[in-house]
Design an enzyme around this catalytic site. Structure first.
Site, PDB file in Angstrom:
ATOM      1  N   LYS A 224       0.842  -1.206   0.000  1.00  0.00           N
ATOM      2  CA  LYS A 224       0.000   0.000   0.000  1.00  0.00           C
ATOM      3  C   LYS A 224       0.877   1.257   0.000  1.00  0.00           C
ATOM      4  O   LYS A 224       0.640   2.212  -0.743  1.00  0.00           O
ATOM      5  CB  LYS A 224      -0.918  -0.011   1.237  1.00  0.00           C
ATOM      6  CG  LYS A 224      -1.611   1.299   1.539  1.00  0.00           C
ATOM      7  CD  LYS A 224      -2.629   1.663   0.485  1.00  0.00           C
ATOM      8  CE  LYS A 224      -3.047   3.116   0.572  1.00  0.00           C
ATOM      9  NZ  LYS A 224      -3.920   3.541  -0.485  1.00  0.00           N
ATOM     10  N   CYS A 278      -3.292  10.910   1.564  1.00  0.00           N
ATOM     11  CA  CYS A 278      -2.497   9.694   1.357  1.00  0.00           C
ATOM     12  C   CYS A 278      -1.090   9.964   0.816  1.00  0.00           C
ATOM     13  O   CYS A 278      -0.110   9.683   1.499  1.00  0.00           O
ATOM     14  CB  CYS A 278      -3.238   8.770   0.394  1.00  0.00           C
ATOM     15  SG  CYS A 278      -4.801   8.192   1.062  1.00  0.00           S
TER      16      CYS A 278
HETATM   17  N1  LIG Z   1      -9.449   9.008   1.730  1.00  0.00           N
HETATM   18  C1  LIG Z   1      -8.866   8.194   0.877  1.00  0.00           C
HETATM   19  O1  LIG Z   1      -8.984   8.358  -0.325  1.00  0.00           O
HETATM   20  C2  LIG Z   1      -8.061   6.994   1.362  1.00  0.00           C
HETATM   21  C3  LIG Z   1      -7.653   6.050   0.428  1.00  0.00           C
HETATM   22  C4  LIG Z   1      -6.949   4.938   0.854  1.00  0.00           C
HETATM   23  C5  LIG Z   1      -6.632   4.803   2.203  1.00  0.00           C
HETATM   24  N2  LIG Z   1      -7.018   5.745   3.111  1.00  0.00           N
HETATM   25  C6  LIG Z   1      -6.689   5.502   4.526  1.00  0.00           C
HETATM   26  O2  LIG Z   1      -7.887   5.090   5.188  1.00  0.00           O
HETATM   27  C7  LIG Z   1      -7.882   5.553   6.544  1.00  0.00           C
HETATM   28  C8  LIG Z   1      -9.124   6.381   6.805  1.00  0.00           C
HETATM   29  O3  LIG Z   1      -9.079   7.520   5.984  1.00  0.00           O
HETATM   30  P1  LIG Z   1     -10.377   8.392   5.658  1.00  0.00           P
HETATM   31  O4  LIG Z   1     -10.018   9.222   4.493  1.00  0.00           O
HETATM   32  O5  LIG Z   1     -11.582   7.529   5.603  1.00  0.00           O
HETATM   33  O6  LIG Z   1     -10.459   9.293   6.975  1.00  0.00           O
HETATM   34  P2  LIG Z   1     -11.708  10.200   7.413  1.00  0.00           P
HETATM   35  O7  LIG Z   1     -11.145  11.255   8.290  1.00  0.00           O
HETATM   36  O8  LIG Z   1     -12.521  10.569   6.225  1.00  0.00           O
HETATM   37  O9  LIG Z   1     -12.614   9.210   8.268  1.00  0.00           O
HETATM   38  C9  LIG Z   1     -12.200   8.606   9.426  1.00  0.00           C
HETATM   39  C10 LIG Z   1     -13.376   8.571  10.383  1.00  0.00           C
HETATM   40  O10 LIG Z   1     -12.941   7.858  11.541  1.00  0.00           O
HETATM   41  C11 LIG Z   1     -13.540   8.475  12.690  1.00  0.00           C
HETATM   42  N3  LIG Z   1     -12.762   8.087  13.852  1.00  0.00           N
HETATM   43  C12 LIG Z   1     -11.569   8.563  14.289  1.00  0.00           C
HETATM   44  N4  LIG Z   1     -11.176   7.880  15.376  1.00  0.00           N
HETATM   45  C13 LIG Z   1     -12.142   6.968  15.643  1.00  0.00           C
HETATM   46  C14 LIG Z   1     -12.312   5.970  16.630  1.00  0.00           C
HETATM   47  N5  LIG Z   1     -11.401   5.759  17.567  1.00  0.00           N
HETATM   48  N6  LIG Z   1     -13.432   5.228  16.601  1.00  0.00           N
HETATM   49  C15 LIG Z   1     -14.381   5.420  15.653  1.00  0.00           C
HETATM   50  N7  LIG Z   1     -14.266   6.350  14.689  1.00  0.00           N
HETATM   51  C16 LIG Z   1     -13.162   7.099  14.675  1.00  0.00           C
HETATM   52  C17 LIG Z   1     -13.522   9.946  12.359  1.00  0.00           C
HETATM   53  O11 LIG Z   1     -14.465  10.647  13.131  1.00  0.00           O
HETATM   54  C18 LIG Z   1     -13.842   9.936  10.860  1.00  0.00           C
HETATM   55  O12 LIG Z   1     -15.232  10.075  10.617  1.00  0.00           O
HETATM   56  C19 LIG Z   1      -6.575   6.318   6.711  1.00  0.00           C
HETATM   57  O13 LIG Z   1      -5.587   5.453   7.216  1.00  0.00           O
HETATM   58  C20 LIG Z   1      -6.220   6.723   5.289  1.00  0.00           C
HETATM   59  O14 LIG Z   1      -4.841   6.937   5.128  1.00  0.00           O
HETATM   60  C21 LIG Z   1      -7.739   6.823   2.710  1.00  0.00           C
END
Ligand SMILES: NC(=O)c1ccc[n+]([C@@H]2O[C@H](COP(=O)([O-])OP(=O)(O)OC[C@H]3O[C@@H](n4cnc5c(N)ncnc54)[C@H](O)[C@@H]3O)[C@@H](O)[C@H]2O)c1
Length: 420
Positions: A224, A278
């Protein structure tokens, strides 16, 4: 309407779910919510858990996801309505999918894993033998083995993988095209043992029509990060070459068109920097575990981090001979045609200009709090209109109203540094 009925192959090709599971998705943001919706659409009983009450409430109200039409429609469908609930509290289940943020540490260039740790902690009291924990969050190599596994074993007195199964199944979706990508992209399934991989694969088969490629957790973690590092390094390369072309007085768009005719060459487009959640972060997660072998990460990150200052310098140059200049900057998101401003180089450029004391109005039609009515009104008296993020709607408006916009500006300078 074209009159052609497009068949939704994503539905017809999906494998039917043979066993309905209760799946708890912890973290329902950009990554977790689409997964929760598609798992519910596949027929599973899904609980979306988020610490942010307003996120939970908006799922309960079935509010649309901005710019993700198919997912918004699915969220409102009867089937997802029946199968998806939301809460701030974790409950027992069969599978726990963790998709919480893993940002960069505020001062050190390493992953900040507090949200992941607290998400795993929230799951611990609900884990039962036979459960599967899937980490979808992006994590540094060895996080499953060195952090998640010991946390589960200490917190539950159960053994991983004998009693609790564990897998890392990273996400590759592209915001703005999430439905298509989450369903069609090939996906890496990194189980801590064969049974973990088998169970995780079975879950994703419910909505993924891309290949589900099985490996181990450590390989999945590194792969990843390698993907986003590849993007960052290649963006740094094209950014550097665009500067060389400028030094030589060469049109870089022309050069790109020529070099990309080579059958094994595919240069990316240059830009004002690298943003989003990311690409600017993930390369550092590799460097933190092997700094000696990641020199190219250091160099590429430095190049891409320096892009906003380079652009700010060019803006200063364009305003050099104007007294008390006024700037209208358009675009605040990290890339065109999305609403996400995380790690946005455009915001950094505006901050740099504000620090220098420039008068600057910063607008973005994709960001509700920064939207505007008409550029003809907003550009009145400005000395430079600079398009930091070339959203299609902004480019169309400028093309349509260019003359009228220039007519109301004090100095009619419209600059779109990168559109190609
Ligand atoms: N956004 C993208 O395009 C993308 C793509 C691939 C990977 N990722 C990875 O996926 C992961 C999530 O990213 P995202 O973009 O969805 O983030 P985001 O901020 O959009 O969503 C994360 C959610 O998790 C919640 N949260 C935080 N701590 C929490 C907890 N302890 N318990 C329950 N909920 C909790 C937050 O309130 C938020 O709503 C990250 O590691 C990111 O690097 C993101």
């Amino acid at each position: 309407m074209t009159g052609v009925v497009e068949i939704d192959v994503t539905r017809t090709l999906r494998r039917p779910v043979t066993e309905i599971k209760k799946i708890v998705v912890v973290g329902t943001g950009y990554v977790g919510l689409p997964a929760a919706i598609l798992l519910a659409d596949a027929g599973h009983e899904v609980l979306g858990v988020d610490i942010n009450e307003s996120v939970v409430n908006s799922i309960r109200r079935r509010e649309p996801l901005l710019d993700e039409e198919e997912l918004s429609n699915l969220l409102k469908s009867d089937r997802v309505g029946r199968n998806l609930t939301a809460s701030t509290q974790v409950e027992t289940g069969d599978i726990f999918v963790i998709a919480v943020p893993t940002p960069l540490h505020p001062t050190k260039r390493i992953a900040a894993l507090e949200a992941l740790i607290s998400a795993v902690e929230s799951v611990l009291p609900h884990l039962r033998p036979g459960n599967l924990v899937i980490i979808e969050s992006t994590i540094p190599p060895r996080t499953c083995q060195d952090l998640v596994k010991p946390m589960i074993e200490k917190g539950t007195k159960l053994r991983v993988p004998e009693d609790i199964k564990l897998a890392h199944c990273p996400e590759r979706i592209l915001p703005g095209n999430m439905y298509r990508e989450i369903v069609r992209n090939d996906r890496i399934i990194g189980g801590i043992d064969e049974e973990s991989s088998r169970l995780a694969k079975e879950m994703y088969e419910g909505f993924v029509i891309g290949d589900l490629v099985v490996t181990d957790d450590l390989t999945a973690e590194l792969c990843k990060l390698m993907e986003n590092t590849y993007r960052d390094v290649n963006i740094a390369l094209t950014n550097e070459m665009s500067e060389v072309a400028e030094t030589l007085g060469i049109n870089y768009e022309t050069a790109l068109g020529l070099v990309n005719r080579h059958p094994r060459v595919s240069y990316l487009k240059p830009g004002i920097g690298v943003g989003g959640h990311c690409i600017p972060l993930d390369p550092w997660f590799i460097r933190e575990i092997d700094p000696l072998n990641t020199r190219i990460i250091d160099v590429s990150r430095t190049i891409n981090l320096g892009r906003p200052e380079k652009l700010a310098k060019k803006i200063r140059k364009k305003l050099a001979n104007i007294g008390d200049p006024k700037i209208l900057a358009l675009g605040a998101t990290y890339k065109p045609d999305v609403d996400d401003c995380r790690e946005s180089p455009a915001v950094e450029i505006v901050d740099l200009m504000v620090e220098d004391g420039y008068k600057i109005t910063h607008l973005d039609p994709m960001v509700p709090s920064m939207s505007y009515g008409s550029l003809i009104d907003e550009a009145r008296g400005a000395d430079l209109l600079v398009v930091l993020v070339p959203h299609q709607m902004v480019l169309r408006e400028i093309e349509r109203d260019r003359r009228a916009i220039e007519a109301v500006m004090r100095t009619p300078q419209i600059w779109i540094p990168f559109t190609y």
